[in-house]
Scaffold this motif. Sequence first.
Motif, PDB file in Angstrom:
ATOM      1  N   THR A  77      12.471 -11.310  50.134  1.00 48.80           N
ATOM      2  CA  THR A  77      12.239 -12.684  50.580  1.00 48.80           C
ATOM      3  C   THR A  77      13.491 -13.515  50.286  1.00 48.80           C
ATOM      4  N   ARG A  79      13.803 -16.132  48.432  1.00 46.71           N
ATOM      5  CA  ARG A  79      13.883 -16.442  47.003  1.00 46.71           C
ATOM      6  C   ARG A  79      14.323 -15.205  46.210  1.00 46.71           C
ATOM      7  N   GLU A  80      13.836 -14.039  46.607  1.00 44.16           N
ATOM      8  CA  GLU A  80      14.242 -12.815  45.918  1.00 44.16           C
ATOM      9  C   GLU A  80      15.730 -12.548  46.107  1.00 44.16           C
ATOM     10  N   VAL A  83      17.509 -14.823  43.712  1.00 45.07           N
ATOM     11  CA  VAL A  83      17.406 -14.302  42.344  1.00 45.07           C
ATOM     12  C   VAL A  83      18.305 -13.075  42.181  1.00 45.07           C
ATOM     13  N   THR A 106       8.439 -16.794  36.572  1.00 41.66           N
ATOM     14  CA  THR A 106       8.563 -16.582  38.021  1.00 41.66           C
ATOM     15  C   THR A 106       9.825 -15.788  38.336  1.00 41.66           C
ATOM     16  N   LYS A 109       9.113 -12.227  37.511  1.00 40.52           N
ATOM     17  CA  LYS A 109       8.279 -11.602  38.541  1.00 40.52           C
ATOM     18  C   LYS A 109       9.107 -11.269  39.783  1.00 40.52           C
ATOM     19  N   HIS A 110       9.973 -12.219  40.204  1.00 40.30           N
ATOM     20  CA  HIS A 110      10.858 -11.949  41.341  1.00 40.30           C
ATOM     21  C   HIS A 110      11.766 -10.761  41.043  1.00 40.30           C
ATOM     22  N   ASN A 113       9.882  -7.553  41.399  1.00 42.28           N
ATOM     23  CA  ASN A 113       9.705  -7.215  42.815  1.00 42.28           C
ATOM     24  C   ASN A 113      10.997  -6.685  43.428  1.00 42.28           C
ATOM     25  N   ILE A 114      12.115  -7.288  43.060  1.00 42.02           N
ATOM     26  CA  ILE A 114      13.422  -6.844  43.558  1.00 42.02           C
ATOM     27  C   ILE A 114      13.693  -5.412  43.121  1.00 42.02           C
TER      28      ILE A 114
END
Length: 134
Positions: A77, A79-80, A83, A106, A109-110, A113-114
């Motif tokens: 995403t 945002r990812e 980050v 947050t 968490k990102h 996910n990355i």
Amino acid sequence: MVSVASIALLPICTVIGDYQWITFTVMNLAFFAITAIEADRYLYFIENNNRMYEVFALKKKQRDESVERKIIYEDLTRREIEVALSILSNLSYKNIAKDLFIAESTVSKHASNIFKKTGVKNRREFLKRFRKKK
């Protein structure tokens, strides 16, 4: 087109009345059109089997090479990506959170996910794989 049109005509044939021969003809036409399309597709696949496998192998090779060299942007995403770039800049999660105006949890968490999406286990592996070689 013929098969879709034939199936779309089925309610019209039903409204017209009890003309079963029209309904059966329309449905059989749809069935035979779909069968012909599938048979043609199958024959095309058999004729071009070797070329298709070469294309699939080339695509797989290119994808594997791109994973080794860079982050796959289409899976992350926006945002990812922000980050990930911050992690590559060697910022701490606290500083990333401060810069992006989000909570530190947050960011964590990102980052998780990355790491999952890029196939690495932790931050160290991520940096090792994606940091530019000097």
